[in-house]
Motif scaffolding. Sequence first.
Motif, PDB file in Angstrom:
ATOM      1  N   ILE A 162       1.002  -0.998  -0.061  1.00 42.51           N
ATOM      2  CA  ILE A 162      -0.058   0.106   0.154  1.00 42.51           C
ATOM      3  C   ILE A 162       0.928   1.137   0.119  1.00 42.51           C
ATOM      4  CG2 ILE A 162      -1.803   1.299   1.166  1.00 42.51           C
ATOM      5  CD1 ILE A 162      -2.669  -1.189   2.404  1.00 42.51           C
ATOM      6  N   PRO A 163       0.714   2.028  -0.863  1.00 45.97           N
ATOM      7  CA  PRO A 163       1.449   3.398  -0.944  1.00 45.97           C
ATOM      8  C   PRO A 163       1.438   4.323   0.560  1.00 45.97           C
ATOM      9  CG  PRO A 163       0.380   3.275  -2.941  1.00 45.97           C
ATOM     10  CD  PRO A 163       0.028   2.113  -2.083  1.00 45.97           C
ATOM     11  N   ILE A 164       2.538   4.538   1.005  1.00 48.72           N
ATOM     12  CA  ILE A 164       2.538   5.007   2.241  1.00 48.72           C
ATOM     13  C   ILE A 164       1.681   6.260   2.481  1.00 48.72           C
ATOM     14  CG2 ILE A 164       3.983   5.984   4.300  1.00 48.72           C
ATOM     15  CD1 ILE A 164       6.392   4.422   2.928  1.00 48.72           C
ATOM     16  N   GLU A 165       1.560   7.159   1.538  1.00 53.27           N
ATOM     17  CA  GLU A 165       0.666   8.202   1.860  1.00 53.27           C
ATOM     18  C   GLU A 165      -0.745   7.926   1.697  1.00 53.27           C
ATOM     19  OE1 GLU A 165       1.651   8.038  -2.331  1.00 53.27           O
ATOM     20  OE2 GLU A 165       2.695   7.783  -0.538  1.00 53.27           O
ATOM     21  N   ASP A 315      -7.896  -5.365   9.955  1.00 51.23           N
ATOM     22  CA  ASP A 315      -8.403  -6.397   8.768  1.00 51.23           C
ATOM     23  C   ASP A 315      -8.815  -5.623   7.447  1.00 51.23           C
ATOM     24  OD1 ASP A 315      -8.479  -8.449  10.445  1.00 51.23           O
ATOM     25  OD2 ASP A 315     -10.760  -8.342  10.935  1.00 51.23           O
ATOM     26  N   VAL A 316      -8.962  -4.094   7.533  1.00 57.07           N
ATOM     27  CA  VAL A 316      -9.205  -3.402   6.279  1.00 57.07           C
ATOM     28  C   VAL A 316      -7.665  -2.973   5.620  1.00 57.07           C
ATOM     29  CG1 VAL A 316      -9.273  -1.108   7.419  1.00 57.07           C
ATOM     30  CG2 VAL A 316     -10.599  -1.457   5.479  1.00 57.07           C
ATOM     31  N   LEU A 317      -6.717  -2.867   6.609  1.00 59.05           N
ATOM     32  CA  LEU A 317      -5.432  -2.693   5.791  1.00 59.05           C
ATOM     33  C   LEU A 317      -5.062  -3.808   5.067  1.00 59.05           C
ATOM     34  CD1 LEU A 317      -3.477  -1.037   8.882  1.00 59.05           C
ATOM     35  CD2 LEU A 317      -3.986   0.075   6.554  1.00 59.05           C
ATOM     36  N   ASP A 318      -5.401  -5.129   5.586  1.00 59.66           N
ATOM     37  CA  ASP A 318      -5.016  -6.376   4.978  1.00 59.66           C
ATOM     38  C   ASP A 318      -5.917  -6.499   3.738  1.00 59.66           C
ATOM     39  OD1 ASP A 318      -3.229  -6.510   6.771  1.00 59.66           O
ATOM     40  OD2 ASP A 318      -4.336  -7.930   7.886  1.00 59.66           O
ATOM     41  N   PHE A 319      -7.216  -6.386   3.775  1.00 67.00           N
ATOM     42  CA  PHE A 319      -7.994  -6.409   2.682  1.00 67.00           C
ATOM     43  C   PHE A 319      -7.532  -5.574   1.603  1.00 67.00           C
ATOM     44  CE2 PHE A 319     -12.091  -5.013   0.507  1.00 67.00           C
ATOM     45  CZ  PHE A 319     -12.737  -6.141   0.276  1.00 67.00           C
ATOM     46  N   CYS A 320      -7.380  -4.173   1.945  1.00 67.67           N
ATOM     47  CA  CYS A 320      -6.902  -3.221   0.898  1.00 67.67           C
ATOM     48  C   CYS A 320      -5.776  -3.771   0.154  1.00 67.67           C
ATOM     49  CB  CYS A 320      -6.559  -1.735   1.500  1.00 67.67           C
ATOM     50  SG  CYS A 320      -8.190  -1.020   1.833  1.00 67.67           S
ATOM     51  N   ALA A 321      -4.837  -4.250   0.813  1.00 62.66           N
ATOM     52  CA  ALA A 321      -3.600  -4.699   0.319  1.00 62.66           C
ATOM     53  C   ALA A 321      -3.812  -5.951  -0.594  1.00 62.66           C
ATOM     54  CB  ALA A 321      -2.531  -5.303   1.465  1.00 62.66           C
ATOM     55  N   GLU A 322      -4.756  -6.683  -0.167  1.00 64.01           N
ATOM     56  CA  GLU A 322      -5.120  -8.182  -1.072  1.00 64.01           C
ATOM     57  C   GLU A 322      -5.792  -7.672  -2.286  1.00 64.01           C
ATOM     58  OE1 GLU A 322      -7.905 -12.131  -0.738  1.00 64.01           O
ATOM     59  OE2 GLU A 322      -7.549 -10.664   0.985  1.00 64.01           O
ATOM     60  N   HIS A 324      -5.797  -4.680  -3.732  1.00 68.89           N
ATOM     61  CA  HIS A 324      -5.257  -3.410  -4.480  1.00 68.89           C
ATOM     62  C   HIS A 324      -6.361  -2.183  -4.415  1.00 68.89           C
ATOM     63  CE1 HIS A 324      -2.342  -6.172  -5.978  1.00 68.89           C
ATOM     64  NE2 HIS A 324      -3.161  -7.128  -6.200  1.00 68.89           N
ATOM     65  N   VAL A 325      -6.744  -2.069  -3.084  1.00 73.45           N
ATOM     66  CA  VAL A 325      -7.653  -0.913  -2.903  1.00 73.45           C
ATOM     67  C   VAL A 325      -6.735   0.310  -2.206  1.00 73.45           C
ATOM     68  CG1 VAL A 325      -9.566   0.060  -1.688  1.00 73.45           C
ATOM     69  CG2 VAL A 325      -9.774  -2.045  -2.968  1.00 73.45           C
ATOM     70  N   ALA A 326      -6.981   1.513  -2.637  1.00 74.82           N
ATOM     71  CA  ALA A 326      -6.203   2.574  -2.078  1.00 74.82           C
ATOM     72  C   ALA A 326      -6.907   3.793  -2.005  1.00 74.82           C
ATOM     73  CB  ALA A 326      -4.783   2.798  -2.265  1.00 74.82           C
ATOM     74  N   PRO A 327      -7.210   4.719  -1.041  1.00 70.07           N
ATOM     75  CA  PRO A 327      -7.905   5.912  -1.368  1.00 70.07           C
ATOM     76  C   PRO A 327      -7.230   6.832  -2.237  1.00 70.07           C
ATOM     77  CG  PRO A 327      -6.653   5.961   0.983  1.00 70.07           C
ATOM     78  CD  PRO A 327      -6.607   4.631   0.333  1.00 70.07           C
TER      79      PRO A 327
END
Length: 367
Positions: A162-165, A315-322, A324-327
Amino acid sequence: MIKSLGYAAKHSFSRMKPLEFERAEAGPDEVQIDVLYCGVCHSDIHQVENDWSNTVYPCMPGHEVVGRVVAVGNGVTRHAVGDLVGVGCMIDSCRACEPCHEGDEHHCEGHNSWLATYNGPMKPAAMTDDGVNTYGADNTYGGYSNSLVVNEDFVLKIPSNIPIEAAAPILCAGVTTFSPLRHWGVKSGDKVGIVGLGGLGHMAVKLAVAMGADVTVFTTDKDKIEPAKALGASEVVIEGDKDAFRKLELSFDFILSTIPEKHKVDPFITLLKRNATYCACGALDQIPGYNNQELIMHRRSLAGSLIGSIKETQDVLDFCAEHHVAPDVQVIDIQDINDAYKKVKNEDVRFRYVIDMASLKREMEDA
């Protein structure tokens, strides 16, 4: 003590300005974090302007914090120096009540509720029935600063892809929308409505789409039609379009409102299927009156959801990583925070401001 610098408001009517302060060094179970990025949440503005009548000044916001661990207490086992970590809305809870034991720290029923990352306990001692302050301090300073010291149990691990920013807003906007979507069992094939397309709303769309839902966005802004479709919405409805609302009656499995202010819910109740739920996660204001007959006739529900637990945040951090979701974020310098607040209030951001805290470090070096 750790000499620190951040941006804070000293009154509800004042601008955000630099504030020097001290943090206690990391205790046995705590980690010290060098703040790299911090998201700008609409609730930051509500708190700074004392819209909820609970602000303690000076108010130093920031509860979407991503940084690097620079020191750990001798009892820390979950994190190590050099780890990329995050801190969301909470930095502690009473740990003794039923919600805390069940992993719902954000619904802590202790004297002061959970300990907010900034602006102290959710219920300052002066606002409790017995005047007890469980945490020993009436105020806390958040992530609009160069450092944080947090108990390791309330520190999250940031996945490397996940991009840091972009990881910063997931710690509030992400979990605040993920928690109700998961709690009410949104699944592939469900028809889901998202009301509002701001910082929370755009994350809700992305997460619901990643869950396999067919997403409709409701907005008052025609300029958000194309952005909503670009995020994955299959349909966009302008609020007030009575014909469009009529065609959608009895069709939604779940509707999530992300609007940060009071608004009418009546138009959305009739859109729900039998046994379906309308959930508000964006507003802490009173809901205007609604037609209870519409709830009763189809066994519909009105509900609310508050941020999310520490587990749900991971969980949502891991879900986004899996998935490929990012704001969608716009990175700003801390010196531009007052202008950013004005633009957030005017909905002139797509979709979340994130502060590059290197700008604060440059200010410290120039001082």
